[in-house]
Structure formats: structure tokens, C-alpha cells
Write a protein that holds these residues in place. Structure first.
Motif, PDB file in Angstrom:
ATOM      1  N   ASP A   1       0.833  -1.210   0.000  1.00  0.00           N
ATOM      2  CA  ASP A   1       0.000   0.000   0.000  1.00  0.00           C
ATOM      3  C   ASP A   1       0.863   1.254   0.000  1.00  0.00           C
ATOM      4  O   ASP A   1       0.569   2.237  -0.694  1.00  0.00           O
ATOM      5  CB  ASP A   1      -0.919   0.002   1.225  1.00  0.00           C
ATOM      6  CG  ASP A   1      -1.982  -1.087   1.134  1.00  0.00           C
ATOM      7  OD1 ASP A   1      -2.218  -1.581   0.012  1.00  0.00           O
ATOM      8  OD2 ASP A   1      -2.557  -1.429   2.176  1.00  0.00           O
ATOM      9  N   ARG A   2       1.931   1.222   0.797  1.00  0.00           N
ATOM     10  CA  ARG A   2       2.809   2.392   0.839  1.00  0.00           C
ATOM     11  C   ARG A   2       3.479   2.625  -0.507  1.00  0.00           C
ATOM     12  O   ARG A   2       3.599   3.751  -0.972  1.00  0.00           O
ATOM     13  CB  ARG A   2       3.879   2.197   1.924  1.00  0.00           C
ATOM     14  CG  ARG A   2       4.657   3.460   2.235  1.00  0.00           C
ATOM     15  CD  ARG A   2       5.815   3.176   3.144  1.00  0.00           C
ATOM     16  NE  ARG A   2       6.940   2.627   2.390  1.00  0.00           N
ATOM     17  CZ  ARG A   2       8.002   2.070   2.945  1.00  0.00           C
ATOM     18  NH1 ARG A   2       8.081   1.940   4.247  1.00  0.00           N
ATOM     19  NH2 ARG A   2       8.994   1.614   2.202  1.00  0.00           N
ATOM     20  N   LYS A   3       3.900   1.515  -1.151  1.00  0.00           N
ATOM     21  CA  LYS A   3       4.541   1.632  -2.467  1.00  0.00           C
ATOM     22  C   LYS A   3       3.576   2.230  -3.487  1.00  0.00           C
ATOM     23  O   LYS A   3       3.947   3.105  -4.278  1.00  0.00           O
ATOM     24  CB  LYS A   3       5.024   0.258  -2.949  1.00  0.00           C
ATOM     25  CG  LYS A   3       6.347  -0.167  -2.371  1.00  0.00           C
ATOM     26  CD  LYS A   3       7.484   0.652  -2.956  1.00  0.00           C
ATOM     27  CE  LYS A   3       8.827   0.152  -2.527  1.00  0.00           C
ATOM     28  NZ  LYS A   3       9.924   0.927  -3.104  1.00  0.00           N
ATOM     29  N   HIS A   4       2.345   1.742  -3.478  1.00  0.00           N
ATOM     30  CA  HIS A   4       1.361   2.279  -4.423  1.00  0.00           C
ATOM     31  C   HIS A   4       1.110   3.756  -4.144  1.00  0.00           C
ATOM     32  O   HIS A   4       1.009   4.570  -5.073  1.00  0.00           O
ATOM     33  CB  HIS A   4       0.055   1.489  -4.311  1.00  0.00           C
ATOM     34  CG  HIS A   4       0.170   0.105  -4.874  1.00  0.00           C
ATOM     35  ND1 HIS A   4      -0.787  -0.862  -4.690  1.00  0.00           N
ATOM     36  CD2 HIS A   4       1.137  -0.482  -5.626  1.00  0.00           C
ATOM     37  CE1 HIS A   4      -0.433  -1.975  -5.294  1.00  0.00           C
ATOM     38  NE2 HIS A   4       0.737  -1.776  -5.863  1.00  0.00           N
ATOM     39  N   SER A   5       0.998   4.090  -2.861  1.00  0.00           N
ATOM     40  CA  SER A   5       0.771   5.494  -2.499  1.00  0.00           C
ATOM     41  C   SER A   5       1.941   6.364  -2.929  1.00  0.00           C
ATOM     42  O   SER A   5       1.762   7.455  -3.471  1.00  0.00           O
ATOM     43  CB  SER A   5       0.554   5.608  -0.986  1.00  0.00           C
ATOM     44  OG  SER A   5       0.412   6.960  -0.611  1.00  0.00           O
ATOM     45  N   GLU A   6       3.165   5.844  -2.706  1.00  0.00           N
ATOM     46  CA  GLU A   6       4.342   6.619  -3.097  1.00  0.00           C
ATOM     47  C   GLU A   6       4.386   6.822  -4.609  1.00  0.00           C
ATOM     48  O   GLU A   6       4.741   7.895  -5.093  1.00  0.00           O
ATOM     49  CB  GLU A   6       5.609   5.909  -2.632  1.00  0.00           C
ATOM     50  CG  GLU A   6       5.814   5.949  -1.124  1.00  0.00           C
ATOM     51  CD  GLU A   6       7.025   5.140  -0.689  1.00  0.00           C
ATOM     52  OE1 GLU A   6       7.599   4.433  -1.553  1.00  0.00           O
ATOM     53  OE2 GLU A   6       7.387   5.201   0.497  1.00  0.00           O
ATOM     54  N   ARG A   7       4.023   5.773  -5.357  1.00  0.00           N
ATOM     55  CA  ARG A   7       4.064   5.894  -6.815  1.00  0.00           C
ATOM     56  C   ARG A   7       3.036   6.916  -7.313  1.00  0.00           C
ATOM     57  O   ARG A   7       3.324   7.725  -8.197  1.00  0.00           O
ATOM     58  CB  ARG A   7       3.789   4.541  -7.452  1.00  0.00           C
ATOM     59  CG  ARG A   7       3.862   4.589  -8.971  1.00  0.00           C
ATOM     60  CD  ARG A   7       3.762   3.231  -9.588  1.00  0.00           C
ATOM     61  NE  ARG A   7       3.888   3.299 -11.044  1.00  0.00           N
ATOM     62  CZ  ARG A   7       3.839   2.257 -11.842  1.00  0.00           C
ATOM     63  NH1 ARG A   7       3.689   1.042 -11.336  1.00  0.00           N
ATOM     64  NH2 ARG A   7       3.954   2.411 -13.152  1.00  0.00           N
TER      65      ARG A   7
END
Length: 716
Positions: free
Chosen positions: A119-125
């Protein structure tokens, strides 16, 4: 390893903590010092796609040979060698999930924790993609951005970076770190550069630099820079000046027993409680975060420090959960000193020793929320900039097709709409040709293609005919690249119409000043020399006094003529002050009477009325009449008239002007007579241009000179 640790604990504590490790959301793995598996929980089995029976006792690289030579091997072996905590991120394609792997060493081996950060990776992207186009607007704003080759020479320095040292980007390019920093900083920079180039990994750190005698702190983010073939050819860096940055270091006890280490070293706060919220066990992280002793916490209830959710809300959560259920909530914990901080908590309902228990894993998200608020603030600032900028800002979507890139307008800022007469709603989704027509649209698309092909910002000046009128723009285009492909172009155009016109006026004035300076320096010198010489000869040879006096008067008369014509050019040659209906017949006859015409004659072919400045038109006729008389033997006929195609002409039957001399006849100082000033026809041309007319010199039907003024306004 695990079994010996369990023997050191009481049965209840061992059972309780084993259950915790099985129920945590993270994958937990234990390796001995030979890197052989000694323990893994159920979550780790799912992440690694292997059972405990397959992995227990097996060497990690025998079990996963495809990970050898990767960042995983480098990090794990570095943790074992240095006995320092390490971490790395890894993508699991089979699960389509991202994991953060934290490695903790102790005397028994290594503990690995796999945390799901998808989730954090998707949010960061998403945030990265959203802010990439905004960052292009102001060339990385105030952050210093630079690019160095492998030898440490700066190949690119943006304006913010160059400004730190009072230089321009061009002046800073080609220099090295030693040209900017002290020896200690240079040594640190070189050491980190070598590490990045060797490992081909990014690095982020805080650095204190001495600039102009002042210590300044920067957050340095540095990355390996690759060419099109993927070869690391240098280092790219982004440096942001910060006023304060705190990092909290977590020192783990390496001497704890293995099971207790796995439980205590979890980076999240762990609280085990019953259905009423009474606390049964906590880890060290909970003690550190809340500030209470372990003994005190074991006598407390969850509601004593959870202030984000009421007691009723907490019990409602617990009573609705079944064994095996998991819930994620946002809350707020209160520290012993009364301060509070936001948390995210994952609550699992499970059975421990036949009793229903709850395991709550909470994480302090103060920093995460601060970053999110900062990003939201930055987005709002960019939006405010877009809405209030005094430049025309526009976004163009780029779609790749077999025939090449296609461009469609996406958005215009308010200034762009006001300055051009276009609006976002009407142009959105349309190509430049659809909005501005085939010719102008093709011109814009050609510039957009240049930006896409360059893959970097370009600048140019263009004159555009928009619905709001023709304007001159200084345009900057910046490409927005996603996954190596230009997906959008951000354009900023500044209206420089007034500036360009001012520069053009200044250029013309400078040309006229140069012209007049040449006249004074060159054309006045000859008659002045004659007057000086004749004056001297009058004294030395009185017998020829009358002749010398005559020559002096002639020289002075010529100087007066040159000065008079020059003043006309300088003061009013390019002006037509007041336009009014003027009778060509009346003006021509008046001017004829003002010229010494000898035996010459004037013929008016047509009585016509035109729109003109009468004073300026008199200068035209007087110069042309004088030119016709002086270039003939005196017996010349001058004809004046208008044609039906709005042409005013003045012609004579004199000797005319050879074709090879007609192009240069209007240049200042050009004359075929010894006593001529050479400015008469130049004055004629300037006055014609001031009226918006075009003058041509050709031959009359009798072989003389014919001057035609086209584009006149013929009234009758």
C-alpha cells in the motif's frame, strides 16, 4: 535455536510469545550464523512460498539460489559481518506484493522481518507521478539538482544549486566538489560517490556543509545515473536544505534469548490483552513509546492510553470480531507525560492456551502523516501557483501512435485563458490543429515534437495569432516522463510583445544614430576641409580672394544642405503626424513654386485627393522635383498623377536612373552629382514608409525616372 530458547522461558510465556509470532502480520524468519533456517512463522511460509519442512536446516542460498548476487545477499551478509541492523525492499511477483525486509543480528544469527509495504509503495508511486509534472513547472523549485560524471565533474547544475555559490549554472558546470567545499566534506563526498558507483545503489543522508563561512545542513539524495544502455555513467543528486531533522535510532539488544528477541525486537508496539482490554503482555517498543514501565503497563487497560477511540468504541470492535479476524484502525496513544501521537493499529483475535486473546500491533505514524500533510500543502501551493501565475501555463497530453506522438490539450491556467481567448473546457482533448487551424497547429506540434525528441526542456520565441490577438511569447516546454516515455508536456509562456517591440524600436534608433554619426563624420568632412583650405589660401594669396570666398560659400551652402536633410531624417523622417485629405494638384503646384525649376515644366495628369500628412508630402514633392531638375539640363517635364490601382506617381523625361543603380538610390548619401547631399531620395523613402506606402523607382515611358507610391489611400 528456537527450541533452546523456548526451554529458557516459562510454558505460558513461551506459548504466548510463539502464538504472537504466528499471528503477527509480518513474516518472521530466524537464521543461525551459518545462514541456515532455524525458524519461520506461517506468514513467512506464504511470502517465501515454501514450508517449514522444506526450509528448516537448509542454507538460505541453497533454498533460494536466484537471490545470490542481489541486494538481498549483500544486505544479509553485511548484517552478519558488521552485527548492525540492515534493511532492504523486495518485490514478490507471485504475490504481486512489496515487502520491506529488516535484518537484526545477534550472537545466535539473524532475525528477518518481512513487512508488507505494498500500500505504501502504491501510495508513493501515485504521489510521485502526481508531483512529477508539478516539479517540471519550476525546474525542481528551490532544491539543488546536479549530475556528475564518474570522475566527479559536474555535468549539470540547476539554478538553485549554482546560486548556493553565487554562480550561474554554466559557470558551475565542469567544476568538482573541491571547488566548492572544504577538505572534510570533499572526502565524505568522494567516499559516498565511490560506494554508489560500486554498489549501483542509491543513498540518502544528512550532511553539514560550510558555505561562505556558514554551516548549512542538507538532506542529500543521490542515485546512480545510467545511460541508455543501463550503464552507470555518473551520479545524480538532489539536495534540500533543512533547518532541523531528527532521526530516531533503534538499538537492539543482541544478547536476548532467541524467542524473546524475535518478540521484543519487533519495530511495532505489541500489546496482548483480553476481551475487556486488560493488558497481559507488551514488548519493549510499547514501553518505549508510552513511557511506562512494563510492570505498570501490565496493570493497565488499553483504554488508559488509547485516546483516539472511546472505551465503548473499543469494546464494540472486540465484541464483533471472531477468532481469526483482523481489523485495522486509526487511533491515538497518550504518553505517560500527557503528550499524544497518532497510530495505526492492526488487531488480531486469536486463541492462546485455550483463551480468546487480542494481539494489537500499533505503529507511530507521526512522521508519515507529517509527510502526507507536507505533500498536500505542496500540491496546494502548486495549484495556487498555477491559478495565480502571471505567465500562461498549459498542459499537453502526449499519446504515442504508429505515426508518431499525438498531442492534445489537457488544461490551461486562468492567465493563459485571459491572454489568448481560449479556455480549458473548449480545448480539452483537442489537438493543436483542431483548436488553432492547420497552419498554426502544425507549427505548435513541431515544437512539441522537438521537446519529446530532446527529452529535456526547450525554450524558443514564437509569434501566435490567437483569438485575443497576435502576441509574441517566450515559451518554455518541459517533458514529463513516466517509465521512460514522455506522457505530458508542461508549457510556460511569457508575453514578451512589449519587450520585443521596445527592442526593435531601440534597434532602429541605434541604426539611425549610427547612420547620422556616419553622415556627420564623413559627408560634412569634405566641405569643411574645403572651407578651411580656402580660408587659409585667402590669407596666403589675396589675388584669388574672390575665388576662394566663392568656394568657401559653396562649401558652407553644401554643409547647410547636408545638415538640413539630416535633421529632416533625424526628427521627422519616420513620422506621419496627422493624416487628412490632401489635393495632390494643390500640393504639387505649391512645391513646384518653391523649387528653382529654370526651364522645367510641371504637368498634372490627374486631379486626385489622397490621405496624407501634408507637411511630409511637401518634402516628397520638393525632393523629387529638385532631383528631376538637377539631374537634367534644365529643360525637363515632370508629370504627377494617380492610377486607379491606388498608385501615386511622379515621373520625368530626364536621363533616368540606370537599372543597376535603382536598388541603392534610396540609401543615405547616394548621389550622382558632385554637389548633391545624397539624402533626398532617402527622405522620400522614409516618409513613404511612415505613411505605410511602398515606393519603387523605375523608368518612365520617355526613359526618365518614375517614382511609384503604392498602397496609398485614394479618396477621389
Amino acid at each position: 535455536m528456537i527450541s533452546s530458547t523456548v526451554q529458557d522461558l516459562g510454558d505460558d510465556e513461551a506459548l504466548r510469545r510463539s502464538t504472537v509470532l504466528e499471528r503477527v502480520s509480518e513474516g518472521v524468519v530466524a537464521l543461525d550464523r551459518d545462514l541456515r533456517y532455524t525458524y519461520l512463522n506461517e506468514q513467512a511460509e506464504q511470502i517465501l512460498d515454501a514450508s517449514r519442512g522444506q526450509l528448516m536446516g537448509q542454507h538460505i542460498w541453497d533454498a533460494f539460489p536466484e537471490s545470490k548476487g542481489t541486494v538481498a545477499q549483500n544486505t544479509i551478509e553485511r548484517a552478519l559481518a558488521t552485527q548492525e541492523q540492515q534493511s532492504f525492499e523486495q518485490y514478490d511477483s507471485s504475490l504481486d506484493r512489496w515487502f520491506e525486509v529488516r535484518v537484526y543480528p545477534d550472537e545466535s544469527g539473524l532475525s528477518l522481518y518481512f513487512a508488507d509495504i505494498t500500500d505504501r509503495k502504491h501510495s508513493e508511486r501515485e504521489l510521485t507521478q502526481k508531483n512529477r509534472q508539478l516539479s517540471a513547472l519550476i525546474e525542481n523549485t528551490a532544491q539543488a539538482v546536479y549530475l556528475k560524471d564518474r570522475a566527479g565533474r559536474y555535468q549539470f547544475v540547476n539554478e538553485a544549486a549554482a546560486n548556493l555559490f553565487g554562480l550561474t549554472p554554466k559557470e558551475a558546470t565542469g567544476k568538482r566538489a573541491a571547488d566548492f567545499f572544504d577538505s572534510e566534506s570533499v572526502a565524505q563526498i568522494r567516499r559516498i560517490d565511490e560506494q554508489i558507483l560500486t554498489d549501483e545503489t542509491a543513498d540518502s543522508y544528512e550532511a553539514t556543509r560550510l558555505i561562505d563561512g556558514e554551516e548549512r545542513v542538507f538532506l542529500e539524495n543521490r542515485y546512480p545515473y545510467r545511460d541508455e544502455d543501463g550503464t552507470v555513467v555518473g551520479i545524480m543528486g538532489i539536495s534540500r536544505e533543512i533547518t532541523e531533522r531528527k532521526r530516531r535510532e533503534k538499538t537492539l539488544e543482541g544478547s536476548r534469548q532467541r524467542l524473546k528477541s524475535l518478540f521484543e525486537d519487533l519495530p511495532d508496539s505489541v500489546v496482548i490483552h483480553d476481551a475487556e482490554g486488560n493488558i497481559l503482555d507488551v514488548n519493549d517498543q510499547t514501553v518505549d513509546e508510552l513511557g511506562y514501565t512494563r510492570r505498570k503497563l501490565l496493570s493497565m487497560n488499553v483504554a488508559d492510553f488509547e485516546v483516539g477511540l472511546s472505551s465503548e468504541e473499543l469494546r464494540a470492535i472486540w465484541t464483533t470480531m471472531e477468532v481469526g479476524d483482523r481489523a485495522k484502525k486509526s487511533g491515538r496513544h497518550r504518553h505517560r507525560d500527557g503528550s499524544t501521537f497518532p497510530i495505526e493499529v492492526w488487531v488480531d483475535k486469536t486463541e492462546i492456551g485455550g483463551e480468546e486473546r487480542f494481539i494489537a500491533l500499533s505503529r507511530d505514524v507521526t512522521e508519515q502523516l507529517r509527510k502526507e500533510r507536507k505533500l498536500e500543502t505542496l500540491t496546494e501551493e502548486y495549484h495556487a501557483l498555477l491559478e495565480n501565475a502571471d505567465d500562461a501555463i498549459f498542459f499537453v497530453d502526449v499519446e504515442q501512435s504508429d505515426s508518431g506522438p499525438e498531442f492534445r490539450f489537457e488544461r490551461l491556467n486562468p492567465y493563459h485563458e485571459a491572454a489568448t481567448g481560449l479556455d480549458s473546457e473548449s480545448v480539452q482533448g483537442k489537438t493543436p490543429r483542431e483548436v488553432l487551424g492547420p497552419d498554426l497547429g502544425a507549427e505548435l506540434e513541431a515544437n512539441y515534437c522537438r521537446c519529446v525528441e530532446a527529452g529535456e526542456p526547450i525554450s524558443y520565441q514564437e509569434e501566435l495569432e490567437m483569438p485575443a490577438g497576435a502576441r509574441i511569447w517566450q515559451t518554455n516546454l518541459a517533458p514529463v516522463t513516466v517509465d521512460g516515455t514522455v506522457s505530458r508536456i508542461v508549457g510556460i509562456a511569457r508575453d514578451v510583445t512589449s519587450q520585443v517591440h521596445r527592442e526593435e524600436d531601440l534597434r532602429r534608433k541605434n541604426e539611425r544614430l549610427d547612420e547620422f554619426a556616419g553622415i556627420v563624420a564623413h559627408d560634412l568632412r569634405n566641405p569643411l576641409n574645403v572651407a578651411q583650405m580656402r580660408t587659409t589660401l585667402t590669407v596666403e594669396d589675396p589675388s584669388y580672394e574672390e575665388l576662394h570666398r566663392k568656394k568657401v560659400h559653396e562649401a558652407l551652402d553644401r554643409m547647410e544642405d547636408i545638415i538640413s536633410d539630416t535633421l529632416i531624417l533625424a526628427r521627422r523622417g519616420n513620422e506621419a503626424e496627422s493624416l487628412e485629405p490632401v489635393s495632390v494638384t494643390d500640393i504639387a503646384e505649391q512645391c513646384w513654386d518653391m523649387v528653382e525649376t529654370d526651364e522645367a515644366s510641371l504637368v498634372i495628369d490627374d486631379e486626385c485627393t489622397i490621405e496624407s500628412d501634408p507637411d511630409r508630402l511637401r518634402h516628397v514633392f520638393e525632393n523629387l522635383f529638385r532631383n528631376a531638375v538637377e539631374h537634367s539640363e534644365g529643360d525637363v517635364t515632370v508629370r504627377v498623377g494617380c492610377t486607379g490601382d491606388a498608385v501615386l506617381y511622379v515621373e520625368d523625361d530626364g536621363p533616368g536612373v540606370p537599372p543597376e543603380h535603382r536598388e541603392t538610390a534610396f540609401k543615405p548619401g547616394q548621389t550622382s552629382r558632385e554637389q548633391g547631399t545624397g539624402f533626398g531620395l532617402s527622405i522620400v523613402k522614409r516618409i513613404a514608409e511612415a505613411h505605410g506606402w511602398t515606393v519603387h523607382l523605375t523608368a518612365s515611358s520617355d526613359g526618365g525616372a518614375r517614382f511609384e507610391f503604392s498602397e496609398i489611400t485614394l479618396l477621389s
